[in-house]
Design a protein around this motif. Structure first.
Motif, short mmCIF file in Angstrom:
data_model
loop_
_atom_site.label_atom_id
_atom_site.label_comp_id
_atom_site.label_asym_id
_atom_site.label_seq_id
_atom_site.Cartn_x
_atom_site.Cartn_y
_atom_site.Cartn_z
N SER A 94 0.81 -1.22 0.00
CA SER A 94 0.00 0.00 0.00
C SER A 94 0.84 1.27 0.00
O SER A 94 0.39 2.32 -0.47
CB SER A 94 -0.93 0.01 1.22
OG SER A 94 -0.21 0.28 2.42
N VAL A 101 -5.88 -3.53 8.47
CA VAL A 101 -5.66 -4.62 7.53
C VAL A 101 -6.76 -5.66 7.73
O VAL A 101 -6.96 -6.16 8.84
CB VAL A 101 -4.28 -5.28 7.71
CG1 VAL A 101 -4.09 -6.41 6.71
CG2 VAL A 101 -3.17 -4.24 7.56
N CYS A 261 -6.32 -1.81 4.15
CA CYS A 261 -5.63 -2.71 3.24
C CYS A 261 -6.35 -4.06 3.30
O CYS A 261 -6.61 -4.58 4.39
CB CYS A 261 -4.18 -2.90 3.63
SG CYS A 261 -3.22 -1.37 3.68
N MET A 286 -6.94 -0.24 -0.13
CA MET A 286 -5.75 -0.65 -0.86
C MET A 286 -5.72 -2.17 -0.97
O MET A 286 -5.84 -2.87 0.03
CB MET A 286 -4.49 -0.17 -0.12
CG MET A 286 -4.51 1.27 0.33
SD MET A 286 -4.47 2.45 -1.05
CE MET A 286 -2.80 2.21 -1.64
#
Length: 394
Positions: A94, A101, A261, A286
């Motif tokens: 990312s 995450v 992410c 991301m």
């Protein structure tokens, strides 16, 4: 592997660290937990096969680590938790210094979903897992089961089902999937009366008779696609998006971060990722170039780099190249320490880089890996090589 070592001017005795993307002992809790299903109606028949299969895979993974130790006799062979490998790669790719995450896949040892906080803003990288779900609560398992039921290859053609969903009406089977995958305060659950308990075998059916009675019979690959198949795909996709939004909300709330992410095979469901991006849950989403298990080879290598150096390796963020026409460094290897992510797939070609003592290699149909450890051929430095082997299908 021999050809790659030859290009680098190394032998197996020069390798210091080998990183593998599964931990054998982490399969065993699922075997123990299978006992509770033995006394439940509708799951008793699968309880013992489930326990045996998780034990079998644990021993098989241990044997693979033993084979690596034999092949690299002077190396320290390290087993890296699967979801940690997924998450570290998603975070490193990312380019952000702090992020939530979310990892969602079919299975990583026993984990199926995890939420973590990643931070590289201080002197050392911190990756803290905050929550996790275990099998049988697996979104990837459900999606793969329906993919196979609809006549496509599980673990390979889920994207076809995602595309088919756009042509169907989810209302027809909305209640079926609401019952099959229920949202909870901690994530979600999967009803074992509609999706069989997992047995780590490609021959074990995943769809129950109760699901067929409420849905449709299995479609053979050579049969035409009918409205009922499109509607089943649409309801599956709708529920997947709802669950992913629910998980994204939990990740944002638990971490307090505005960047998310996402890794794991479910991250390849781009429509679900789009739903998260369109929501107001986070400011940005991301997804790494290889969010599935192939990316855990890189993640395992990153784990060992972080443990040795404390920082993320240079060149991971924004690296996504394929084909012979372009080349972007994936991990820049500094003098004295090299970090090489790799998979077991054969190379389609090798060539020397024109700049110093660099090498470049490309697995067939995969992304290139570019390594460089100095520009002075007359004085090659001592290398510490981290090698990560790719994943296996389960």
């Amino acid at each position: 592997m021999a050809w790659l070592l030859d290009v680098a001017g190394l032998s197996t005795h020069d390798i210091d660290v080998v990183a593998y993307n599964f931990v054998p002992t982490r399969y065993l809790p699922a075997a123990v937990a299978s006992a509770r299903y033995a006394v439940r109606r509708g799951t008793a028949a699968r309880a013992l096969p489930r326990a045996r299969s998780f034990v079998k895979v644990a021993y098989r993974t241990r044997d693979r680590l033993g084979q690596l130790r034999a092949r690299f006799p002077r190396a320290r062979v390290v087993a890296v938790p699967h979801h940690r490998a997924h998450g570290l790669y998603a975070f490193a790719a990312s380019g952000r210094s702090r992020a939530a995450v979310l990892v969602a896949d079919s299975l990583g040892e026993t984990a199926t979903t995890s939420i973590a906080l990643a931070d590289s803003s201080s002197e050392r990288v911190h990756y803290q897992q905050l929550a996790a779900l275990s099998d049988p609560a697996s979104l990837g398992y459900v999606y793969g089961a329906v993919t196979e039921h609809l006549g496509w290859r599980r673990g390979d053609e889920e994207g076809t089902v995602m595309a088919l969903a756009a042509l169907g009406d989810p209302a027809r089977f909305r209640n079926l999937f609401s019952d099959a995958v229920r949202l909870t305060e901690t994530g979600f659950t999967v009803d074992p009366t509609l999706f069989h308990l997992r047995v780590l075998s490609g021959r074990a059916p995943r769809i129950t008779r109760a699901f067929v009675e409420r849905g449709c019979h299995a479609r053979r690959p050579d049969e035409p696609v009918e409205a009922v198949h499109r509607d089943l795909a649409a309801a599956l996709q709708e529920r997947t998006e709802q669950v992913m939004l629910h998980l994204a909300s939990q990740a944002a709330r638990q971490t307090g971060q505005s960047t998310l992410c996402v890794g794991g095979g479910v991250a390849m469901n781009c429509v679900s990722i789009g739903r998260i991006a369109e929501s107001d849950l986070v400011d940005e989403v991301m997804v790494p170039p290889a969010p599935g298990d192939s990316g855990t080879a890189i993640g395992a290598a990153i784990d060992q780099w972080v443990r040795a150096r404390g920082t993320l390796p240079v060149g991971v963020a924004g690296a996504a190249t394929s084909g012979r026409a372009s080349l972007t460094p994936l991990l820049r290897l500094r003098a004295g320490c090299a970090c090489v992510p790799w998979t077991t797939r054969p190379a389609s070609w090798l060539e020397n880089s024109p700049t110093g003592r660099s090498w470049v290699c490309s697995p067939a149909g995969s992304r290139r890996v570019h390594g460089r450890w100095g520009t002075d051929p007359s004085s090659p430095p001592r290398l510490t090589l981290v090698w990560s082997i790719g994943s296996t299908r389960r």
